[in-house]
Design a protein around this motif. Structure first.
Motif, short mmCIF file in Angstrom:
data_model
loop_
_atom_site.label_atom_id
_atom_site.label_comp_id
_atom_site.label_asym_id
_atom_site.label_seq_id
_atom_site.Cartn_x
_atom_site.Cartn_y
_atom_site.Cartn_z
N GLY A 263 0.84 -0.82 0.02
CA GLY A 263 0.07 0.09 0.02
C GLY A 263 0.83 1.59 0.02
N ASP A 264 1.36 1.86 -1.27
CA ASP A 264 1.91 2.94 -1.05
C ASP A 264 1.20 3.65 -2.64
OD1 ASP A 264 4.94 4.30 -1.24
OD2 ASP A 264 5.14 3.13 0.40
N ILE A 265 2.75 4.90 -2.16
CA ILE A 265 1.61 6.02 -3.40
C ILE A 265 2.24 5.34 -4.89
CG2 ILE A 265 2.52 7.72 -1.86
CD1 ILE A 265 4.79 8.65 -3.30
N SER B 62 4.16 6.07 -7.03
CA SER B 62 5.21 6.23 -8.12
C SER B 62 5.75 4.47 -7.48
CB SER B 62 6.34 6.69 -8.21
OG SER B 62 6.33 7.88 -6.32
N THR B 63 5.80 4.00 -6.11
CA THR B 63 6.03 3.90 -5.23
C THR B 63 5.58 2.34 -5.52
OG1 THR B 63 7.38 4.81 -3.38
CG2 THR B 63 7.22 2.26 -3.06
N MET C 43 -5.03 3.82 0.88
CA MET C 43 -3.98 4.72 0.43
C MET C 43 -5.13 4.93 -1.21
SD MET C 43 -0.24 4.59 1.43
CE MET C 43 0.14 6.69 0.10
N ASP D 130 -5.32 5.32 -6.85
CA ASP D 130 -4.13 5.53 -7.50
C ASP D 130 -2.89 4.32 -6.74
OD1 ASP D 130 -3.64 7.59 -5.50
OD2 ASP D 130 -1.83 8.02 -5.68
N SER D 131 -3.04 3.75 -5.54
CA SER D 131 -2.05 3.14 -4.92
C SER D 131 -2.06 1.77 -4.99
CB SER D 131 -2.20 2.99 -3.33
OG SER D 131 -3.41 3.03 -3.05
#
Lengths: 217, 217
Positions: free
Chosen positions: B36-38, B40-41, B64, B67-68
């Protein structure tokens, strides 16, 4: 953590953190790992973060509840930053859903409820902080009102465009860890990377110091 | 994933998954990474899961927002299981908070809202499934009603005590991936580990087959 480029990425990360601790012992290392798993797995993730990597704090996801966070708190001298309000475009999808506040019967966004639970129910030993994105100063202000002096880790300045003076004011000028990642990491892809990254880091630090000075008058 | 015991744990995992694909090509490999991250990550985590490890699906955390999760869906032939209702003791802390259903104006638990969003807003290409713990059959039933035939990944039988016939019935007997981890992994710590793990795995499979047979009449 983009640790898959090499089979030895973990060793590189161990060495990097060890270097920071040796050279800059006053600088805390926060692993932005955003962990969120059942207790038995969290126990191992906590060992990884705090024993293997010797990080000082970690970020965790609240969706699976307190027992997914508790194993990190067993390390009494370590910090745990719970994701509260994230600054990515879809951050509102779940975090902005309205839930009922038991005391007032009013409806508050989920991120404010997470701030309540983290500060009033989960933080027995003062180890918890919250992640609140800089792109929404009014929300930092709302979280600050709920949690008192709890440390806030604030990403979203730099590449994501958050406003430093507005962030400092919303956070009441203290217990703020304002973070810029990509604006510094990607300051230059040329041979001048080191000097450019340094320049952007120093500029960012100076902007934060200036904003705190102005806020505290 | 407890991948920190060795600096070469990633290589071991690559080899293990490669072995499964070669020997048992009909068995999908699901990485229970709970990412679970933004965005880009997440893009890099998706590369790790689907290009490096060649997994067929991954579990992700919805906190998130879309988009995550979206970068994983860019791999058109891969599956994404979104955490919905987890079977750990603290699973209710956040997932059971009541939020408003826009259509009916009624209040529904957050996990049901996640099931709605995942099935009605996020699942353009039919790649999404949900994680719903076996310890709460009535909640599996509620999720099944919301999401139709969407695949459900169901942990919580075995070590966590979920009831197989009740689980199969609640999930309407199809598109269910019922998972036992610890009951098989820790079937024996003695030299008979392989045969004991095999015995428990076969017993579990037979119990599921029997329950499906009974349910479908």
């Amino acid at each position: 953590m983009h640790t898959f480029a090499s089979a030895h990425a973990e060793t590189q990360l161990e060495n990097l953190i060890s270097y920071i601790h040796e050279q800059y012992p006053h600088i805390p290392v926060i692993l932005d790992a955003k962990r969120g798993d059942i207790g038995s797995t969290a126990t191992h993730y906590a060992m990884e973060a705090f024993e293997r990597y010797q990080a000082d704090a970690i970020t965790v996801n609240p969706y699976m509840g307190f027992d997914s966070i508790e194993p990190y708190l067993a390390y009494a001298d370590k910090g745990v930053f719970v994701l509260c309000r994230t600054s990515n475009p879809g951050g509102s999808d779940i975090q902005f859903l309205e839930v009922q506040d038991e005391k007032t019967q009013k409806f508050i966004p989920l991120y404010a409820k997470v701030a309540q639970m983290a500060s009033q129910q989960w933080n027995a030993n003062g180890q918890i902080g919250l992640v609140v994105g800089a792109t929404f100063p009014e929300e930092i202000s709302r979280v600050r009102t709920i949690v008192g002096k709890m440390p806030l880790l604030i990403p979203g300045i730099g590449a994501q465009g958050g406003d430093i003076p507005a962030t400092v004011q919303a956070g009441k000028g203290e217990n703020l860890l304002i973070n810029s990642s990509r604006a510094i990491l990607y300051a230059s892809s040329d041979t001048n990377f080191a000097s450019e990254a340094r320049r952007v880091a120093i500029e960012t630090r100076n902007s934060i110091r200036e904003a705190v000075k102005v806020y505290l008058g």
